[in-house]
Motif scaffolding. Structure first.
Motif, PDB file in Angstrom:
ATOM      1  N   ASP A  14      52.635  -7.033  39.664  1.00  0.00           N
ATOM      2  CA  ASP A  14      51.657  -8.107  39.514  1.00  0.00           C
ATOM      3  C   ASP A  14      52.279  -9.424  39.048  1.00  0.00           C
ATOM      4  O   ASP A  14      51.565 -10.377  38.758  1.00  0.00           O
ATOM      5  N   SER A  15      53.599  -9.468  38.950  1.00  0.00           N
ATOM      6  CA  SER A  15      54.355 -10.656  38.520  1.00  0.00           C
ATOM      7  C   SER A  15      54.108 -11.048  37.065  1.00  0.00           C
ATOM      8  O   SER A  15      54.477 -12.142  36.658  1.00  0.00           O
ATOM      9  N   ASP A  16      53.465 -10.179  36.296  1.00  0.00           N
ATOM     10  CA  ASP A  16      53.265 -10.397  34.862  1.00  0.00           C
ATOM     11  C   ASP A  16      53.972  -9.284  34.097  1.00  0.00           C
ATOM     12  O   ASP A  16      54.042  -8.143  34.562  1.00  0.00           O
ATOM     13  N   LEU A  17      54.462  -9.597  32.915  1.00  0.00           N
ATOM     14  CA  LEU A  17      55.069  -8.580  32.062  1.00  0.00           C
ATOM     15  C   LEU A  17      53.967  -7.946  31.219  1.00  0.00           C
ATOM     16  O   LEU A  17      53.467  -8.541  30.268  1.00  0.00           O
ATOM     17  N   ASP A  18      53.569  -6.744  31.612  1.00  0.00           N
ATOM     18  CA  ASP A  18      52.559  -6.003  30.857  1.00  0.00           C
ATOM     19  C   ASP A  18      53.223  -5.354  29.646  1.00  0.00           C
ATOM     20  O   ASP A  18      54.439  -5.133  29.629  1.00  0.00           O
ATOM     21  N   ILE A  19      52.424  -5.015  28.659  1.00  0.00           N
ATOM     22  CA  ILE A  19      52.968  -4.403  27.446  1.00  0.00           C
ATOM     23  C   ILE A  19      53.728  -3.128  27.777  1.00  0.00           C
ATOM     24  O   ILE A  19      54.824  -2.895  27.263  1.00  0.00           O
ATOM     25  N   TYR A  20      53.187  -2.273  28.660  1.00  0.00           N
ATOM     26  CA  TYR A  20      53.864  -1.012  28.965  1.00  0.00           C
ATOM     27  C   TYR A  20      55.185  -1.204  29.704  1.00  0.00           C
ATOM     28  O   TYR A  20      56.035  -0.322  29.691  1.00  0.00           O
ATOM     29  N   GLU A  21      55.397  -2.356  30.299  1.00  0.00           N
ATOM     30  CA  GLU A  21      56.650  -2.645  31.002  1.00  0.00           C
ATOM     31  C   GLU A  21      57.702  -3.266  30.076  1.00  0.00           C
ATOM     32  O   GLU A  21      58.863  -3.400  30.459  1.00  0.00           O
ATOM     33  N   ASP A  22      57.303  -3.635  28.885  1.00  0.00           N
ATOM     34  CA  ASP A  22      58.170  -4.366  27.949  1.00  0.00           C
ATOM     35  C   ASP A  22      58.891  -3.399  27.012  1.00  0.00           C
ATOM     36  O   ASP A  22      58.320  -2.923  26.031  1.00  0.00           O
ATOM     37  N   TRP A  23      60.141  -3.133  27.309  1.00  0.00           N
ATOM     38  CA  TRP A  23      60.926  -2.166  26.531  1.00  0.00           C
ATOM     39  C   TRP A  23      61.175  -2.636  25.098  1.00  0.00           C
ATOM     40  O   TRP A  23      61.618  -1.864  24.259  1.00  0.00           O
ATOM     41  N   ARG A  24      60.857  -3.876  24.788  1.00  0.00           N
ATOM     42  CA  ARG A  24      61.009  -4.366  23.411  1.00  0.00           C
ATOM     43  C   ARG A  24      59.858  -3.911  22.515  1.00  0.00           C
ATOM     44  O   ARG A  24      59.966  -3.945  21.291  1.00  0.00           O
ATOM     45  N   ARG A  25      58.763  -3.493  23.126  1.00  0.00           N
ATOM     46  CA  ARG A  25      57.588  -3.016  22.380  1.00  0.00           C
ATOM     47  C   ARG A  25      57.820  -1.575  21.921  1.00  0.00           C
ATOM     48  O   ARG A  25      58.676  -0.871  22.446  1.00  0.00           O
ATOM     49  N   THR A  26      57.013  -1.131  20.977  1.00  0.00           N
ATOM     50  CA  THR A  26      57.146   0.246  20.490  1.00  0.00           C
ATOM     51  C   THR A  26      56.627   1.219  21.555  1.00  0.00           C
ATOM     52  O   THR A  26      55.767   0.839  22.375  1.00  0.00           O
ATOM     53  N   PRO A  27      57.100   2.466  21.529  1.00  0.00           N
ATOM     54  CA  PRO A  27      56.559   3.458  22.465  1.00  0.00           C
ATOM     55  C   PRO A  27      55.038   3.608  22.353  1.00  0.00           C
ATOM     56  O   PRO A  27      54.363   3.754  23.367  1.00  0.00           O
ATOM     57  N   LEU A  28      54.511   3.537  21.141  1.00  0.00           N
ATOM     58  CA  LEU A  28      53.068   3.672  20.963  1.00  0.00           C
ATOM     59  C   LEU A  28      52.316   2.512  21.615  1.00  0.00           C
ATOM     60  O   LEU A  28      51.312   2.725  22.299  1.00  0.00           O
ATOM     61  N   GLU A  29      52.787   1.296  21.429  1.00  0.00           N
ATOM     62  CA  GLU A  29      52.147   0.137  22.063  1.00  0.00           C
ATOM     63  C   GLU A  29      52.173   0.273  23.578  1.00  0.00           C
ATOM     64  O   GLU A  29      51.175   0.003  24.259  1.00  0.00           O
ATOM     65  N   ARG A  30      53.318   0.690  24.098  1.00  0.00           N
ATOM     66  CA  ARG A  30      53.464   0.812  25.543  1.00  0.00           C
ATOM     67  C   ARG A  30      52.559   1.917  26.093  1.00  0.00           C
ATOM     68  O   ARG A  30      51.908   1.741  27.129  1.00  0.00           O
ATOM     69  N   ALA A  31      52.516   3.047  25.396  1.00  0.00           N
ATOM     70  CA  ALA A  31      51.681   4.165  25.845  1.00  0.00           C
ATOM     71  C   ALA A  31      50.196   3.792  25.824  1.00  0.00           C
ATOM     72  O   ALA A  31      49.456   4.102  26.764  1.00  0.00           O
ATOM     73  N   LYS A  32      49.759   3.127  24.756  1.00  0.00           N
ATOM     74  CA  LYS A  32      48.349   2.715  24.669  1.00  0.00           C
ATOM     75  C   LYS A  32      47.990   1.750  25.798  1.00  0.00           C
ATOM     76  O   LYS A  32      46.918   1.852  26.397  1.00  0.00           O
ATOM     77  N   ASP A  33      48.884   0.820  26.086  1.00  0.00           N
ATOM     78  CA  ASP A  33      48.619  -0.147  27.149  1.00  0.00           C
ATOM     79  C   ASP A  33      48.518   0.538  28.506  1.00  0.00           C
ATOM     80  O   ASP A  33      47.588   0.285  29.273  1.00  0.00           O
ATOM     81  N   LEU A  34      49.472   1.415  28.795  1.00  0.00           N
ATOM     82  CA  LEU A  34      49.440   2.117  30.082  1.00  0.00           C
ATOM     83  C   LEU A  34      48.211   3.013  30.181  1.00  0.00           C
ATOM     84  O   LEU A  34      47.523   3.020  31.206  1.00  0.00           O
ATOM     85  N   ALA A  35      47.905   3.746  29.122  1.00  0.00           N
ATOM     86  CA  ALA A  35      46.745   4.645  29.150  1.00  0.00           C
ATOM     87  C   ALA A  35      45.456   3.881  29.416  1.00  0.00           C
ATOM     88  O   ALA A  35      44.574   4.365  30.137  1.00  0.00           O
ATOM     89  N   ALA A  36      45.345   2.682  28.875  1.00  0.00           N
ATOM     90  CA  ALA A  36      44.139   1.875  29.090  1.00  0.00           C
ATOM     91  C   ALA A  36      44.026   1.399  30.536  1.00  0.00           C
ATOM     92  O   ALA A  36      42.925   1.129  31.010  1.00  0.00           O
ATOM     93  N   LYS A  37      45.122   1.306  31.235  1.00  0.00           N
ATOM     94  CA  LYS A  37      45.126   0.811  32.615  1.00  0.00           C
ATOM     95  C   LYS A  37      44.921   1.924  33.648  1.00  0.00           C
ATOM     96  O   LYS A  37      44.536   1.655  34.778  1.00  0.00           O
ATOM     97  N   LEU A  38      45.217   3.176  33.274  1.00  0.00           N
ATOM     98  CA  LEU A  38      45.158   4.281  34.230  1.00  0.00           C
ATOM     99  C   LEU A  38      43.727   4.729  34.495  1.00  0.00           C
ATOM    100  O   LEU A  38      42.900   4.772  33.578  1.00  0.00           O
TER     101      LEU A  38
END
Length: 129
Positions: A14-38
């Motif tokens: 989507d040409s945007d850096l989503d939280i789940y794509e950002d390896w600088r974020r914590t695993p929990l932040e990334r997992a929550k973001d991805l789970a909300a999108k699925l």
């Protein structure tokens, strides 16, 4: 994709850096973001394993294409491979397909090698009491 001099995969293209794509974020932040999108179907696909898969060529079978594309399945149970080279090429094709769909969730392969059958209980020697 490059953001602030760092390189990221744009998994959902989507040409945007989503939280789940950002390896600088914590695993929990990334997992929550991805789970909300699925979707519910995508979540269900992440909870299931494929049937036993034989990897005898580097081409994905119709069954493998179906469960990755249509069923959103990402856990593949491999029971036999023709060779390490074929398995590596097959896995590269599998990952490219999985990462090109939806949110780019990669596939996870598990090995379940054929194990000789366990002897039947009645064929075991008797033990004196």
């Amino acid at each position: 994709m490059e953001v602030d001099g760092a390189i990221f995969k744009d998994l959902d293209r989507d040409s945007d850096l989503d939280i789940y794509e950002d390896w600088r974020r914590t695993p929990l932040e990334r997992a929550k973001d991805l789970a909300a999108k699925l979707s519910k179907d995508e979540i269900a696909g992440l909870m299931l394993y494929s049937g036993h898969q034989r990897v005898v060529s580097d081409t994905l079978t119709e069954e493998q294409l179906r469960f990755i594309i249509d069923d959103n399945l990402r856990h593949v149970l491999v029971t036999k491979i023709e060779s390490p080279a074929i398995a590596a090429r097959w896995n590269n094709h599998l990952q490219a397909l999985a990462e090109s769909i939806g949110h780019g969730v990669p596939a996870n392969n598990s090995s379940d090698p054929a194990i000789p059958p366990v002897p039947m209980l009645n064929s075991m020697p008797a033990v004196a009491a």
